[in-house]
Design a protein around this motif. Structure first.
Motif, mmCIF file in Angstrom:
data_model
loop_
_atom_site.group_PDB
_atom_site.id
_atom_site.type_symbol
_atom_site.label_atom_id
_atom_site.label_comp_id
_atom_site.label_asym_id
_atom_site.label_seq_id
_atom_site.Cartn_x
_atom_site.Cartn_y
_atom_site.Cartn_z
ATOM 1 N N ASN A 154 0.672 -1.210 0.030
ATOM 2 C CA ASN A 154 -0.060 0.081 0.057
ATOM 3 C C ASN A 154 0.815 1.274 -0.002
ATOM 4 N N ASN A 155 1.928 1.530 0.788
ATOM 5 C CA ASN A 155 2.563 2.557 0.765
ATOM 6 C C ASN A 155 4.087 2.233 1.687
ATOM 7 N N ASN A 156 4.959 3.193 1.762
ATOM 8 C CA ASN A 156 6.257 2.808 2.210
ATOM 9 C C ASN A 156 6.044 2.475 3.900
ATOM 10 N N ALA A 157 4.963 3.109 4.393
ATOM 11 C CA ALA A 157 4.714 2.742 5.934
ATOM 12 C C ALA A 157 4.401 1.374 6.063
ATOM 13 N N GLN A 180 15.772 7.878 14.445
ATOM 14 C CA GLN A 180 14.590 7.677 15.080
ATOM 15 C C GLN A 180 13.541 8.616 14.588
ATOM 16 N N ILE A 181 13.117 8.468 13.092
ATOM 17 C CA ILE A 181 12.230 9.379 12.447
ATOM 18 C C ILE A 181 10.802 9.499 12.892
ATOM 19 N N GLU A 182 10.386 10.657 12.672
ATOM 20 C CA GLU A 182 8.893 10.865 12.554
ATOM 21 C C GLU A 182 8.673 11.532 11.380
ATOM 22 N N ALA A 186 1.729 11.301 11.920
ATOM 23 C CA ALA A 186 1.643 10.598 13.035
ATOM 24 C C ALA A 186 2.439 8.990 12.441
ATOM 25 N N PHE A 187 3.529 9.106 11.730
ATOM 26 C CA PHE A 187 4.140 8.015 11.432
ATOM 27 C C PHE A 187 5.662 8.175 12.038
ATOM 28 N N ARG A 188 5.613 7.558 13.246
ATOM 29 C CA ARG A 188 6.781 7.456 14.333
ATOM 30 C C ARG A 188 7.531 5.942 14.171
ATOM 31 N N LEU A 262 14.627 3.756 2.777
ATOM 32 C CA LEU A 262 15.085 4.639 1.831
ATOM 33 C C LEU A 262 14.199 5.942 1.807
ATOM 34 N N GLY A 263 12.980 6.000 2.134
ATOM 35 C CA GLY A 263 11.958 7.061 2.225
ATOM 36 C C GLY A 263 11.525 7.301 0.781
ATOM 37 N N SER A 264 12.136 8.411 0.180
ATOM 38 C CA SER A 264 11.853 8.801 -1.151
ATOM 39 C C SER A 264 12.144 8.028 -2.156
ATOM 40 N N GLY A 296 6.301 4.840 -3.647
ATOM 41 C CA GLY A 296 6.035 5.043 -5.127
ATOM 42 C C GLY A 296 5.603 6.230 -5.525
ATOM 43 N N ASP A 297 4.983 7.167 -4.549
ATOM 44 C CA ASP A 297 4.710 8.315 -5.103
ATOM 45 C C ASP A 297 5.411 9.675 -4.704
ATOM 46 N N LYS A 298 6.735 9.244 -4.398
ATOM 47 C CA LYS A 298 7.575 10.338 -3.892
ATOM 48 C C LYS A 298 8.473 10.386 -5.361
ATOM 49 N N LEU A 299 9.602 10.372 -5.523
ATOM 50 C CA LEU A 299 10.526 10.790 -6.596
ATOM 51 C C LEU A 299 10.350 9.825 -7.633
ATOM 52 N N GLN A 304 0.661 5.996 -5.405
ATOM 53 C CA GLN A 304 0.669 5.602 -3.829
ATOM 54 C C GLN A 304 1.248 4.127 -3.744
ATOM 55 N N ALA A 305 2.322 3.888 -3.238
ATOM 56 C CA ALA A 305 2.583 2.290 -2.987
ATOM 57 C C ALA A 305 3.899 2.354 -2.175
ATOM 58 N N GLY A 306 4.161 1.131 -1.711
ATOM 59 C CA GLY A 306 5.462 0.982 -1.016
ATOM 60 C C GLY A 306 6.056 -0.069 -1.591
ATOM 61 N N GLY A 398 9.944 18.175 -1.554
ATOM 62 C CA GLY A 398 9.095 17.866 -0.732
ATOM 63 C C GLY A 398 8.962 16.379 -0.419
ATOM 64 N N SER A 399 7.979 15.814 0.532
ATOM 65 C CA SER A 399 7.922 14.424 0.974
ATOM 66 C C SER A 399 9.313 14.104 1.374
ATOM 67 N N GLY A 400 9.879 14.969 2.140
ATOM 68 C CA GLY A 400 10.961 14.431 2.918
ATOM 69 C C GLY A 400 12.399 14.515 1.935
HETATM 70 C C1 LIG Z 1 8.003 9.377 3.427
HETATM 71 C C2 LIG Z 1 8.579 8.315 4.128
HETATM 72 C C3 LIG Z 1 7.975 7.154 4.778
HETATM 73 C C4 LIG Z 1 6.606 6.939 4.620
HETATM 74 O O1 LIG Z 1 6.375 6.661 3.317
HETATM 75 P P1 LIG Z 1 4.742 6.527 2.710
HETATM 76 O O2 LIG Z 1 4.803 6.335 1.258
HETATM 77 O O3 LIG Z 1 4.198 8.025 2.766
HETATM 78 O O4 LIG Z 1 4.090 5.824 3.611
HETATM 79 C C5 LIG Z 1 8.791 6.446 5.527
HETATM 80 N N1 LIG Z 1 10.013 6.724 5.776
HETATM 81 C C6 LIG Z 1 10.720 7.865 5.138
HETATM 82 C C7 LIG Z 1 12.091 7.881 5.419
HETATM 83 C C8 LIG Z 1 9.945 8.640 4.472
HETATM 84 O O5 LIG Z 1 10.643 9.516 4.014
#
Ligand SMILES: *Cc1c(COP(=O)(O)O)cnc(C)c1O
Length: 473
Positions: A154-157, A180-182, A186-188, A262-264, A296-299, A304-306, A398-400
């Protein structure tokens, strides 16, 4: 006609009946558009309010024409879609609140086709038997990242959650205190970890973590080592973190899986497009990371996908986790993702076809020229109470991604012409732009409204609605 309706029902009540109202031409028009049930519901509600008003104010205040107009306005308001297009002139290309990546036309077409009819989502057409939904994208992802295996959720989370739950439930996940990223919404990391059933083992300090910190934390309870890309902040000064390659070697020696969020993440070297470097999934895999996750939906510029890539044996375990079923993606997003990934097979045209990259690469001269061409229409639209100018500004990914790097851009700045204008005037102006048919979202800075033009591709659509701008203080 209206007077007749009013007269005929006057004997008992000054209010018309629902049946009489349904004969009014304007109401008949509403029935055509919205159907009998919805219109009758609206009429009843409005009659109820009118009845209450009559009890309060007496008969003199009921006017049929006004009543009909109110019903039409109420139906129009209710019919307005909640989720609708916007102009993102915030200067943040991947704006989470505005839906992140804009999809490529190829992805839109593929998603539309998948929506319209049956597809071979889990069907092996050649063999005529059941197939795997991941098959449509796994090969492409492996080819683009150099990984052995891949899956999509579904997404990276969800990706991080699934990986933690699969590889470290009931055991420890070792993470540096500097990571210890947030992330917004509310993704901690510590909370996700608890829900995934693993214990967080923090090591090092906020600014410095060494290889020996990881080494001494590894023991029989260790489920995995986790490195998280600190995508939305930077710790500067006396800092140290452990390089992915070193960590990979340690993980291999100790036979524990090494996971990197990797986040983005990106599939191409952004530097070759004149942009700042952002870690690529290929680099992480080449460094020896066992499992890598990214959005999937950042860079990447898709839906939206993980995305989870890595070693075959870990991916097989992840796919066997029953939670995978709860986190999987549907045919529409898979279609859009596959079409997006295919664009990467032709790197020469990628920047032209993938909106995220195209917007990030737009030269500042082009944006300045765009500002010049829009200036007169904008001046006319806002009127003499405001002054419009062209200013240099900085857009962000954006998006981190790349929190400290910003790309030079051009903006239109609108500010009150009077030196001592009321402070709320700019807020009223911003609200007026948000009331347009396609709301225009900018940012307020130093007493002015800034429209960063980096993400404005439909300049004609933007200009066409300017004549309907109404600033009401
Ligand atoms: C954006 C991000 C997430 C969350 O990704 P989503 O696709 O929004 O669920 C997790 N970890 C890092 C480092 C991010 O930058």
């Amino acid at each position: 006609m209206p007077s007749e309706v009013a007269a005929s029902s006057k004997a008992r009540s000054p209010l018309p009946s629902v049946d009489a109202l349904l004969r009014e031409p304007a109401i008949r028009g509403l029935v055509e558009r919205f159907g009998h049930t919805a219109v009758v519901g609206c009429l009843r509600e409005n009659l109820e309010q009118a009845r209450a008003a009559l009890r309060r104010d007496g008969e003199a205040h009921f006017a049929l024409e006004r009543f009909v107009a109110a019903c039409v306005a109420a139906m129009d308001r209710a019919a307005e879609r909640s989720l609708r297009p916007m102009f993102n002139l915030t200067g943040t290309v991947l704006h989470t609140n505005l839906g992140r990546a804009v999809l490529a036309e190829e992805a839109v077409a593929a998603a539309t086709e998948a929506m319209r009819g049956p597809v071979n989502l889990e069907f092996d057409v050649a063999a005529g038997k059941r197939g795997e939904r991941d098959e449509h994208v796994a090969g492409l992802i492996c080819r683009l990242t150099g990984a052995e295996a891949a899956t999509v959720v579904n997404n990276n989370a969800a990706a991080i959650f699934l990986v933690l739950n699969t590889l470290a439930a009931g055991r420890e996940a070792i993470v540096s205190r500097g990571e210890q990223i947030e992330i917004g919404g509310a993704f901690r990391l510590p909370d996700i970890m608890a829900r995934a059933g693993c214990r967080l083992r923090e090591i090092g300090t906020t600014n410095r973590t060494h290889l020996r910190d990881y080494e001494s934390a590894i023991g029989p309870d260790t489920g995995l080592l986790l490195k998280a890309h600190t995508s939305n902040y930077v710790v500067q000064g006396f800092v140290a973190s452990v390089d992915g390659r070193e960590l990979a070697a340690l993980a291999k020696e100790k036979a524990v899986p090494f996971v990197e969020d990797l986040g983005s993440g990106t599939l191409v070297d952004l530097e070759s497009y004149g942009l700042p470097h952002e870690p690529t999934a290929r680099e992480a895999i080449a460094a020896g990371v066992d499992v890598v996750t990214f959005s999937g939906d950042k860079l990447l510029g898709g839906p939206q996908a993980g995305i989870i890539v890595g070693r075959r044996r870990y991916l097989a375990e992840i796919n066997r986790n029953p939670l995978k079923r709860a986190l999987r993606v549907d045919k529409v997003r898979l279609a859009a993702l596959e079409a997006t990934l295919r664009l990467y097979l032709d790197p020469d045209r990628l920047a032209a076809r993938l909106p995220t990259l195209r917007l990030l690469c737009r030269p500042v001269a082009e944006l300045r020229a765009l500002a010049q061409s829009l200036l007169p229409a904008l001046e006319t639209a806002v009127g003499p109470a405001f002054a419009v100018s062209i200013v240099a500004c900085r857009s962000q990914i954006g998006s981190g991604a790349l929190p400290l790097e910003a790309m030079p851009s051009a903006a239109l700045r609108i500010e009150p012409s009077a030196a001592r204008a009321s402070g709320s005037l700019v807020a009223d102006l911003a609200a007026a732009f948000r009331r347009l048919a396609v709301p225009v979202i900018g940012r307020i800075e130093d007493g002015g409204l800034i429209f960063d033009l980096r993400c404005l591709e439909d300049a004609d659509g933007f200009a066409a609605q300017l004549s309907r701008l109404r600033v009401t203080a």
